[in-house]
Design a protein around this motif. Structure first.
Motif, short mmCIF file in Angstrom:
data_model
loop_
_atom_site.label_atom_id
_atom_site.label_comp_id
_atom_site.label_asym_id
_atom_site.label_seq_id
_atom_site.Cartn_x
_atom_site.Cartn_y
_atom_site.Cartn_z
N THR A 170 -2.10 6.59 0.72
CA THR A 170 -2.15 6.15 -0.68
C THR A 170 -0.87 6.47 -1.43
N THR A 171 -0.33 7.65 -1.21
CA THR A 171 0.76 8.13 -2.06
C THR A 171 2.15 7.77 -1.57
N SER A 182 1.15 7.98 -9.63
CA SER A 182 0.66 6.65 -9.27
C SER A 182 1.42 5.50 -9.93
#
Length: 206
Positions: free
Chosen positions: A181-182, A156
């Motif tokens: 998200t990633t 992250s």
């Protein structure tokens, strides 16, 4: 080169061509002999506007070759070399080391989870604090990395750009990971015309 001495006092002996932490030498041919490192290097930095071959994203750049990949310890060992060189550059006002601005990694652990490699993921923050942005290629599989996992692209850190593979129609190729998200962006890999091993040019799958 090859005199068995750390002539520049940077902590690495005979690191003339780059660095291979697996055997503490500058034998960095492993990632390039397999036909992947050379095409990627061409996409990154093949010289442009010279009427020859192909042009990279950055036309006038030096590439520091570091063999790496594998588990958390191997990843940190590989990233430690460019970090050391950038810190020496910063501390010496540019007299020593190298002005490393980015790393690119086409290796990792398919399905790897950040919580299982916290030091690896945190290392991107360390690189970033010293001025190094990192990019990582995600899994070669049609998997949602948000749930399936991947290292390093599920890490992250704000200093890590996680990248998937696009074709010339701006579409994600089937054998490439995704994740709202990633994954940060897609880059052209499939159908790219770039350098090939053996001093030539040719197509690349990504």
């Amino acid at each position: 080169p090859n005199n068995g001495s750390d002539d520049d006092g940077n902590g690495y002996t005979d690191d003339y061509l780059g660095w291979n932490p697996d055997d503490n030498s500058d034998n960095v041919s492993g990632g390039f002999s397999g036909g992947h490192g050379t095409p990627v290097a061409g996409i990154i930095g093949a010289q442009g506007n010279n009427g020859l071959g192909v042009s990279g994203v950055s036309w006038d750049v030096k590439v520091m070759i570091v063999d790496g990949g594998g588990n958390e310890a191997a990843a940190i060992s590989a990233y430690s070399y460019p970090l050391t060189m950038r810190k020496r550059y910063n501390d010496s006002g540019g007299e020593q080391g190298a002005f490393v601005v980015a790393t690119n990694s086409s290796w990792g652990i398919d399905g790897g989870q950040p919580e299982d490699s916290p030091l690896w993921c945190a290392f991107y923050d360390t690189l970033g604090v010293h001025g190094i942005l990192s990019a990582g290629a995600t899994i070669n599989g049609n998997q949602n990395v948000d749930t399936f996992g991947d290292l390093p692209t599920a890490c992250s850190s704000e200093y890590l750009i996680s990248v998937t593979n696009l074709n010339r129609q701006d579409l994600k190729v089937n054998q490439a990971g995704y994740g709202a998200t990633t994954i940060d962006l897609g880059a052209y890999g499939q159908d790219t015309y770039t350098l090939t091993s053996g001093n030539g040019y040719g197509g690349f799958g990504g």
